[in-house]
Design an enzyme around this catalytic site. Sequence first.
Site, PDB file in Angstrom:
ATOM      1  N   ALA A 121       4.206  35.989  49.576  1.00 51.15           N
ATOM      2  CA  ALA A 121       3.084  36.932  49.707  1.00 51.15           C
ATOM      3  C   ALA A 121       3.664  38.341  49.729  1.00 51.15           C
ATOM      4  CB  ALA A 121       2.295  36.645  50.978  1.00 51.15           C
ATOM      5  N   VAL A 122       3.958  38.861  48.547  1.00 52.45           N
ATOM      6  CA  VAL A 122       4.616  40.156  48.400  1.00 52.45           C
ATOM      7  C   VAL A 122       3.645  41.153  47.766  1.00 52.45           C
ATOM      8  CG1 VAL A 122       6.576  41.376  47.361  1.00 52.45           C
ATOM      9  CG2 VAL A 122       6.854  39.031  48.187  1.00 52.45           C
ATOM     10  N   GLY A 123       3.684  42.393  48.259  1.00 46.31           N
ATOM     11  CA  GLY A 123       2.779  43.410  47.736  1.00 46.31           C
ATOM     12  C   GLY A 123       1.334  43.056  48.023  1.00 46.31           C
ATOM     13  N   TYR A 125      -0.299  40.655  46.981  1.00 43.94           N
ATOM     14  CA  TYR A 125      -0.546  39.212  47.035  1.00 43.94           C
ATOM     15  C   TYR A 125      -0.755  38.726  48.466  1.00 43.94           C
ATOM     16  CZ  TYR A 125       0.265  38.200  42.108  1.00 43.94           C
ATOM     17  OH  TYR A 125       0.141  38.119  40.745  1.00 43.94           O
ATOM     18  N   ASP A 210       2.236  28.645  44.780  1.00 43.70           N
ATOM     19  CA  ASP A 210       1.752  30.012  44.592  1.00 43.70           C
ATOM     20  C   ASP A 210       0.745  30.377  45.677  1.00 43.70           C
ATOM     21  OD1 ASP A 210       3.274  30.692  42.449  1.00 43.70           O
ATOM     22  OD2 ASP A 210       1.667  30.618  40.958  1.00 43.70           O
ATOM     23  N   ASP A 212      -1.589  32.787  45.535  1.00 42.58           N
ATOM     24  CA  ASP A 212      -2.920  33.153  45.035  1.00 42.58           C
ATOM     25  C   ASP A 212      -3.704  31.905  44.626  1.00 42.58           C
ATOM     26  OD1 ASP A 212      -1.065  32.771  43.005  1.00 42.58           O
ATOM     27  OD2 ASP A 212      -1.988  34.233  41.653  1.00 42.58           O
ATOM     28  N   GLY A 234      -3.248  24.818  31.788  1.00 34.41           N
ATOM     29  CA  GLY A 234      -3.605  25.453  30.518  1.00 34.41           C
ATOM     30  C   GLY A 234      -3.066  24.744  29.298  1.00 34.41           C
ATOM     31  N   GLU A 302       9.496  30.107  35.457  1.00 27.57           N
ATOM     32  CA  GLU A 302       8.771  28.972  34.885  1.00 27.57           C
ATOM     33  C   GLU A 302       9.441  28.489  33.606  1.00 27.57           C
ATOM     34  OE1 GLU A 302       4.240  28.313  35.016  1.00 27.57           O
ATOM     35  OE2 GLU A 302       4.590  29.171  33.021  1.00 27.57           O
TER      36      GLU A 302
END
Length: 353
Positions: A121-123, A125, A210, A212, A234, A302
């Site tokens: 959880a940086v910035g 996020y 992640d 988010d 996706g 990734e």
Amino acid sequence: MGWLVMERVTRKAVTMILLAALLLGVLHYYTLSNRIESLGKETKISADSGLSDTQSRSCDVQLIAPDHLRYKQPSVVHGRTDVVSVTPWLAPVVWEGTFNPVLIDSIYQQRNVSIAATVFAVGKYVQFLKNFLETAEQFFFVGFDVHVYVFTDQPDAIPDVRIAEGRQLTVRSVPSSNRWQEISARRMELIQVLIEETLLAHVDYIFCLDVDSKFHGRWGAESLSALVAVLHPGYYQDGRGRLPYERRPQSRAYMAPEDGDFYYAGGAFGGSVQEVHLLTQTCRHNFEADAQEGIEAAWQEESHLNKYMWIHKPTKVLSPEYLWQDFHPRDPKMHIIRFSGVVKNYADIRPNV
């Protein structure tokens, strides 16, 4: 006179046989001693690195069910027919309807396994962290020993979330960055260091997720294995030609047009701490070697993750139920969404978009 000559020949022959036997015995002893010494060195190397063969196999042995447990008889002729539930290398592909959650949780709970989870959880996020933690308490390995490690550049902004008994939350400070790609890329290094410094001796499994994202349904012991990948939501129906691998031969993440099984998500992967240590160590090394030559893989860690899992096949593959994307319409194959990335405006949260 003839008998004397014969006796001498016989004695000479016996002597030669005894000498040959003695020589063979010495040679066998020398070879065996070297082999024992070599094995000792191999064991010492494995022990020093914390990655012995015994340890690396310990997470997937003897699935013993509780004797008192009763459940519906499984079938080998009836089940899901709309999806594939095993890979060509015989790793399970986990979908809703392919496992008994009560049975699989019971097997692992009596083994007292421990699970770590990492989240960054940086910035900006950090705004997603509260939702992530609250839904994890509801759905992620409920009833297990779970320790969540939050990496953040804003430790004072960590939300106050009630953590259930048997679960822990630890905050680790990291520097901020002006490039989201750099934040993404450093995950492998930080997870590697966390495993080496803290987890190897105390934790069985680790999942790297992640922030988010949020949980919508159970994520339990059905996901446990030595090396666990998640099908990217996706691309799980696409052929190799449409998969966004790194295609530049200069990169160590390079995948040739004829290479690749599936495209795996960087937003959720895991396995035993030993196997994930090897993964993060390798991906970090390759990423840094690329960087020294002025190369950055198309999708940072990734891309390197996908190259690693092309060579080191995952022992379990989780369906896109385990990392959906909220902006996608629901696929009928998804009988449940367990974990998904929330809708967001990247221009608002990434520092260099």
